[in-house]
Design an enzyme around this catalytic site. Structure first.
Site, PDB file in Angstrom:
ATOM      1  N   SER A 148       9.950  -5.545  10.291  1.00  0.00           N
ATOM      2  CA  SER A 148       9.026  -4.722  10.727  1.00  0.00           C
ATOM      3  C   SER A 148       8.404  -3.654  10.069  1.00  0.00           C
ATOM      4  O   SER A 148       8.988  -3.328   8.978  1.00  0.00           O
ATOM      5  CB  SER A 148       9.418  -4.350  12.373  1.00  0.00           C
ATOM      6  N   ASN A 151       4.708   1.414  11.408  1.00  0.00           N
ATOM      7  CA  ASN A 151       3.792   1.979  12.180  1.00  0.00           C
ATOM      8  C   ASN A 151       4.332   1.804  13.893  1.00  0.00           C
ATOM      9  O   ASN A 151       3.784   2.507  14.423  1.00  0.00           O
ATOM     10  CB  ASN A 151       2.459   1.746  11.866  1.00  0.00           C
ATOM     11  N   TYR A 152       4.867   1.049  13.889  1.00  0.00           N
ATOM     12  CA  TYR A 152       5.321   0.671  15.458  1.00  0.00           C
ATOM     13  C   TYR A 152       6.984   0.375  15.320  1.00  0.00           C
ATOM     14  O   TYR A 152       7.226  -0.705  15.535  1.00  0.00           O
ATOM     15  CB  TYR A 152       4.660  -0.610  16.229  1.00  0.00           C
ATOM     16  N   THR A 177      11.681   1.137   5.952  1.00  0.00           N
ATOM     17  CA  THR A 177      12.674   2.212   5.733  1.00  0.00           C
ATOM     18  C   THR A 177      12.040   3.445   6.549  1.00  0.00           C
ATOM     19  O   THR A 177      13.025   4.233   7.330  1.00  0.00           O
ATOM     20  CB  THR A 177      12.460   2.665   4.210  1.00  0.00           C
ATOM     21  N   ASP A 212      14.009  -9.221  -1.512  1.00  0.00           N
ATOM     22  CA  ASP A 212      14.178 -10.472  -1.832  1.00  0.00           C
ATOM     23  C   ASP A 212      15.705 -11.121  -1.249  1.00  0.00           C
ATOM     24  O   ASP A 212      15.595 -12.489  -1.237  1.00  0.00           O
ATOM     25  CB  ASP A 212      13.847 -10.511  -3.225  1.00  0.00           C
ATOM     26  N   GLU A 247       2.132 -11.364  10.194  1.00  0.00           N
ATOM     27  CA  GLU A 247       1.479 -10.655  11.138  1.00  0.00           C
ATOM     28  C   GLU A 247       0.953  -9.447  10.105  1.00  0.00           C
ATOM     29  O   GLU A 247       1.806  -8.537   9.702  1.00  0.00           O
ATOM     30  CB  GLU A 247       1.499  -9.837  11.941  1.00  0.00           C
ATOM     31  N   ARG A 280      -2.943   1.849  12.362  1.00  0.00           N
ATOM     32  CA  ARG A 280      -2.591   0.577  13.119  1.00  0.00           C
ATOM     33  C   ARG A 280      -3.405  -0.569  12.464  1.00  0.00           C
ATOM     34  O   ARG A 280      -4.423  -0.360  12.102  1.00  0.00           O
ATOM     35  CB  ARG A 280      -3.325   0.699  14.682  1.00  0.00           C
ATOM     36  N   CYS A 281      -2.777  -1.651  12.508  1.00  0.00           N
ATOM     37  CA  CYS A 281      -3.359  -2.877  12.128  1.00  0.00           C
ATOM     38  C   CYS A 281      -4.624  -3.135  12.795  1.00  0.00           C
ATOM     39  O   CYS A 281      -5.578  -3.604  12.061  1.00  0.00           O
ATOM     40  CB  CYS A 281      -2.291  -3.925  12.093  1.00  0.00           C
ATOM     41  N   THR A 282      -4.780  -2.830  14.034  1.00  0.00           N
ATOM     42  CA  THR A 282      -5.845  -3.108  14.726  1.00  0.00           C
ATOM     43  C   THR A 282      -6.851  -2.039  14.879  1.00  0.00           C
ATOM     44  O   THR A 282      -7.906  -1.871  15.516  1.00  0.00           O
ATOM     45  CB  THR A 282      -5.379  -3.382  16.162  1.00  0.00           C
ATOM     46  N   GLU A 374      -8.160  -1.725   3.424  1.00  0.00           N
ATOM     47  CA  GLU A 374      -7.815  -0.972   4.586  1.00  0.00           C
ATOM     48  C   GLU A 374      -7.126   0.417   4.359  1.00  0.00           C
ATOM     49  O   GLU A 374      -5.978   0.035   3.290  1.00  0.00           O
ATOM     50  CB  GLU A 374      -6.485  -2.067   4.859  1.00  0.00           C
ATOM     51  N   ARG A 434      -4.250  -4.506  20.155  1.00  0.00           N
ATOM     52  CA  ARG A 434      -3.424  -5.880  20.349  1.00  0.00           C
ATOM     53  C   ARG A 434      -3.108  -6.172  21.845  1.00  0.00           C
ATOM     54  O   ARG A 434      -3.075  -7.046  22.286  1.00  0.00           O
ATOM     55  CB  ARG A 434      -2.014  -5.350  19.761  1.00  0.00           C
TER      56      ARG A 434
HETATM   57  P1  NAP Z   1       5.049  -3.107   4.027  1.00  0.00           P
HETATM   58  O1  NAP Z   1       5.079  -1.944   2.984  1.00  0.00           O
HETATM   59  O2  NAP Z   1       4.474  -4.502   3.841  1.00  0.00           O
HETATM   60  O3  NAP Z   1       6.439  -3.289   4.909  1.00  0.00           O
HETATM   61  C1  NAP Z   1       6.824  -3.988   5.833  1.00  0.00           C
HETATM   62  C2  NAP Z   1       8.074  -4.459   6.022  1.00  0.00           C
HETATM   63  O4  NAP Z   1       8.354  -5.359   4.875  1.00  0.00           O
HETATM   64  C3  NAP Z   1       9.104  -3.371   5.647  1.00  0.00           C
HETATM   65  O5  NAP Z   1      10.150  -3.383   6.521  1.00  0.00           O
HETATM   66  C4  NAP Z   1       9.342  -3.181   4.171  1.00  0.00           C
HETATM   67  O6  NAP Z   1      10.568  -2.506   4.075  1.00  0.00           O
HETATM   68  C5  NAP Z   1       9.591  -4.665   3.948  1.00  0.00           C
HETATM   69  N1  NAP Z   1       9.515  -5.050   2.660  1.00  0.00           N
HETATM   70  C6  NAP Z   1       9.029  -4.451   1.707  1.00  0.00           C
HETATM   71  N2  NAP Z   1       9.074  -5.055   0.678  1.00  0.00           N
HETATM   72  C7  NAP Z   1       9.969  -6.484   0.805  1.00  0.00           C
HETATM   73  C8  NAP Z   1      10.109  -7.489   0.031  1.00  0.00           C
HETATM   74  N3  NAP Z   1      10.262  -7.877  -0.995  1.00  0.00           N
HETATM   75  N4  NAP Z   1      10.970  -8.503   1.215  1.00  0.00           N
HETATM   76  C9  NAP Z   1      10.995  -8.463   2.639  1.00  0.00           C
HETATM   77  N5  NAP Z   1      10.721  -7.186   3.060  1.00  0.00           N
HETATM   78  C10 NAP Z   1       9.996  -6.433   2.306  1.00  0.00           C
HETATM   79  O7  NAP Z   1       4.061  -2.614   5.328  1.00  0.00           O
HETATM   80  P2  NAP Z   1       4.067  -1.220   5.903  1.00  0.00           P
HETATM   81  O8  NAP Z   1       3.457  -0.061   4.974  1.00  0.00           O
HETATM   82  O9  NAP Z   1       5.370  -0.939   6.591  1.00  0.00           O
HETATM   83  O10 NAP Z   1       3.088  -1.581   7.195  1.00  0.00           O
HETATM   84  C11 NAP Z   1       1.615  -1.380   6.945  1.00  0.00           C
HETATM   85  C12 NAP Z   1       0.899  -2.682   6.989  1.00  0.00           C
HETATM   86  O11 NAP Z   1       1.306  -3.576   7.983  1.00  0.00           O
HETATM   87  C13 NAP Z   1      -0.432  -2.407   7.086  1.00  0.00           C
HETATM   88  O12 NAP Z   1      -1.010  -3.191   6.247  1.00  0.00           O
HETATM   89  C14 NAP Z   1      -0.840  -2.967   8.551  1.00  0.00           C
HETATM   90  O13 NAP Z   1      -2.044  -3.447   8.566  1.00  0.00           O
HETATM   91  C15 NAP Z   1       0.269  -4.138   8.586  1.00  0.00           C
HETATM   92  N6  NAP Z   1       0.459  -4.234  10.257  1.00  0.00           N
HETATM   93  C16 NAP Z   1       0.077  -5.412  10.456  1.00  0.00           C
HETATM   94  C17 NAP Z   1       0.303  -5.791  11.880  1.00  0.00           C
HETATM   95  C18 NAP Z   1      -0.506  -7.098  12.546  1.00  0.00           C
HETATM   96  O14 NAP Z   1       0.386  -7.166  13.788  1.00  0.00           O
HETATM   97  N7  NAP Z   1      -1.174  -7.880  12.005  1.00  0.00           N
HETATM   98  C19 NAP Z   1       0.740  -4.750  12.620  1.00  0.00           C
HETATM   99  C20 NAP Z   1       1.270  -3.467  12.122  1.00  0.00           C
HETATM  100  C21 NAP Z   1       1.143  -3.392  10.910  1.00  0.00           C
HETATM  101  P3  NAP Z   1      10.561  -1.089   3.467  1.00  0.00           P
HETATM  102  O15 NAP Z   1      10.069  -0.019   4.306  1.00  0.00           O
HETATM  103  O16 NAP Z   1      11.930  -0.741   3.326  1.00  0.00           O
HETATM  104  O17 NAP Z   1       9.739  -1.149   2.074  1.00  0.00           O
HETATM  105  O1  G3H Z   2      -0.429  -2.045  14.068  1.00  0.00           O
HETATM  106  C1  G3H Z   2      -0.453  -3.077  14.865  1.00  0.00           C
HETATM  107  C2  G3H Z   2      -0.234  -3.124  16.088  1.00  0.00           C
HETATM  108  O2  G3H Z   2       0.390  -4.363  16.320  1.00  0.00           O
HETATM  109  C3  G3H Z   2      -1.333  -2.591  16.888  1.00  0.00           C
HETATM  110  O3  G3H Z   2      -1.235  -2.476  18.316  1.00  0.00           O
HETATM  111  O4  G3H Z   2      -3.290  -2.355  18.942  1.00  0.00           O
HETATM  112  O5  G3H Z   2      -1.715  -1.999  20.533  1.00  0.00           O
HETATM  113  O6  G3H Z   2      -1.987  -0.332  18.513  1.00  0.00           O
HETATM  114  P1  G3H Z   2      -2.435  -1.760  19.198  1.00  0.00           P
END
Ligand code: NAP
Ligand code: G3H
Length: 477
Positions: A148, A151-152, A177, A212, A247, A280-282, A374, A434
């Site tokens: 996960s 952000n949520y 983290t 990894d 996602e 938020r992704c959305t 983004e 969402r």
């Molecule tokens: P992120 O940096 O990609 O991290 C997401 C998860 O991946 C964290 O648990 C992270 O752990 C882990 N991670 C990092 N490197 C990894 C690897 N090599 N292998 C496996 N897992 C690894 O994203 P974030 O900053 O937490 O979240 C923001 C992003 O998420 C935005 O781009 C947002 O749009 C997107 N998002 C999308 C949705 C959707 O439903 N489409 C919803 C919410 C958020 P660590 O924190 O320990 O690095």
């Molecule tokens: O960050 C991504 C979440 O899935 C967005 O959910 O649109 O209900 O804030 P939300």
């Protein structure tokens, strides 16, 4: 200061090393979690594998009863969980509480929905086959890995974990983290609720260190990942399974096509763009509109931004610090780049390290990264063009395709435009979002792969198994 341990096979694991969790508001350590090593992670997957057959073979109602107890404990601890979220991800307390409540409802709905996943039956009669009955039921896939984003911390964790478990899978869960104290708390409550050992394991540590190792573990059968495009695509390349749901990020546009209800549109845009400081992704991440509409819309948006409070999560400020100083630097670089390219700052562009004032930028050029990237922070660009077809083209030129919104009182126009937008979902006269969580949720292009949502996730964590019964009529020779 909080101290949380990982949970493997219902045992609390301190880890040989500890990981400090940054409080984005104080920029001090808000607590610690276990920094697991490869052996710990192996143990988590082995525990999940070993627990799978017995968990799978319980009746659905038995699994629901276990998960209901867990859900009750989550509900009982709503204030504590929300407080932890204010510390590790700086979400304001009110929104953090809403996230916990939403998650409790999500779990309840999921447990109900699982009961309605009836097997499908066929006779084959349509093909003139008179001697077959077939039953197709949904079976769990095995060991699921849930990853996960920050952000949520509870909603985007449990929206994977609850469906996986109720359908009879076992789970290894890797929280972000920033969010891993909340994730570890879920593990603690699972043990307290008496979930059978090994069915739910929480592994913590930096993704850059253990990511990894986790995704390449040979015991895992499927992955559900929510996070950034870069990490998502990396997982797709290296994971030990090809059964991966992603996602990912978004650059959701809102197309404002008339000025008939600008107060309502403005309320929606501000809430869509600046809730949780745009993380938020959305979130609405660009406004596309004509010059005439923009001239009326911009003052209304500015008026509303002036009313947003900026401050601390526990004070319920609308705008709270973004997740880290590095994240703030990135947002700032997008703002600075847009200004260099000729954009005007309508309001904002002030910061105290990672506490950033909500910023509205007008006349943003398509040359600027702010038009395409983004930000994941409190900045909203306005892009003007007088040709609606051009606005649609700009919306679609993005590498992202999560959601979009169209505002217009001309429903024919709104539907026509919504149909042309290359996104998983297009909202008419409402912000991008969402929820409700029962709706299918999916991104196309770089925004993701696969569909989530309460019903859809129950499908994606299971596979169809068919039993075909052949018979012949012994009464006729
Ligand atoms: P992120 O940096 O990609 O991290 C997401 C998860 O991946 C964290 O648990 C992270 O752990 C882990 N991670 C990092 N490197 C990894 C690897 N090599 N292998 C496996 N897992 C690894 O994203 P974030 O900053 O937490 O979240 C923001 C992003 O998420 C935005 O781009 C947002 O749009 C997107 N998002 C999308 C949705 C959707 O439903 N489409 C919803 C919410 C958020 P660590 O924190 O320990 O690095
Ligand atoms: O960050 C991504 C979440 O899935 C967005 O959910 O649109 O209900 O804030 P939300």
């Amino acid at each position: 200061m909080y101290k949380f341990d990982a949970v493997i096979n219902n045992k609390f694991i301190e880890g040989k090393e500890r990981l400090n969790i940054l409080d984005p508001t104080t920029l001090q350590t808000g607590g610690t979690v276990a920094a697991l090593d490869e052996q710990d992670i192996d143990n988590a997957f082995l525990a999940a594998r070993a627990a799978f057959p017995a968990w799978r073979d319980l009746t659905l109602i038995q699994r629901i009863n276990y998960l209901t107890k867990w859900n009750e404990l989550i509900a009982k601890n709503r204030e504590e969980i929300a407080k932890i979220m204010t510390i590790e991800v700086a979400k304001n307390y009110k929104d953090a509480l809403t996230e916990v409540d939403r998650t409790v409802e999500y779990i309840t709905y999921t447990l109900e929905e699982a009961k309605r996943l009836e097997p499908m039956a066929f006779t084959g009669a349509g093909y003139d086959v008179q001697n077959k009955y077939a039953i197709y039921e949904r079976l769990p896939k095995g060991v699921g890995l849930a990853i996960s984003p920050f952000n949520y911390p509870i909603n985007l964790a449990m929206s994977k974990i609850a469906p996986d478990l109720v359908m009879g899978n076992t789970v290894v869960f890797k929280p972000a983290t920033a969010g891993s104290m909340t994730g570890s708390m879920l593990g603690k409550l699972a043990v307290e609720a008496g979930l059978p050992a090994g069915i739910f394991n929480v592994v913590t540590g930096r993704g850059s260190v253990i990511g990894d190792i986790i995704t390449q573990n040979k015991e895992l059968d499927f992955i559900s990942f929510t996070g950034s495009v870069d990490v998502g695509h990396h997982i797709l390349e290296i994971a030990s399974t090809k059964d991966v749901i992603l996602e990912l990020g978004g650059k959701d546009p809102v197309l404002v096509l008339d000025d008939k209800n600008l107060d309502f549109y403005s309320d929606q845009i501000i809430s869509g763009a600046f809730s949780y400081s745009g993380q938020r992704c959305t979130a609405i991440k660009r406004v596309l509109t004509t010059n005439a509409i923009a001239d009326k819309l911009v003052p209304l948006l500015k008026e509303r931004i002036e009313k947003l409070t900026v401050g601390k999560p526990m004070d319920n400020a609308d705008i709270t610090p973004v997740i880290s100083p590095k994240a703030a630097d990135f947002v700032q670089s997008l703002i600075d780049g847009a200004i260099k390219d000729g954009a005007t700052v309508v309001i904002g562009n002030k910061r105290d390290n990672n506490l950033m004032a909500p910023t509205l930028m007008d006349h943003v050029s398509l040359k600027s990264d702010l038009a395409w990237e983004e930000p994941f922070g409190p900045v909203l660009p306005i892009i003007r063009n007088d040709d609606i077809n051009e606005l649609i083209k700009i919306a679609n030129e993005s590498v992202y395709g999560l959601q979009a919104a169209v505002f217009s009182q001309d429903i024919d126009l709104a539907i026509t435009v919504a149909k042309q937008l290359e996104t998983g979902t297009a909202n008419i006269n409402g912000k991008t979002q969402r929820g409700p969580d029962s709706f299918p949720f999916m991104g196309i292009k770089d925004s993701g792969f696969g569909v989530q949502g309460i019903h859809e996730t129950l499908l994606s964590c299971t596979r169809l198994k068919g039993i075909v019964i052949n018979y012949k009529n012994p009464l006729t020779k």
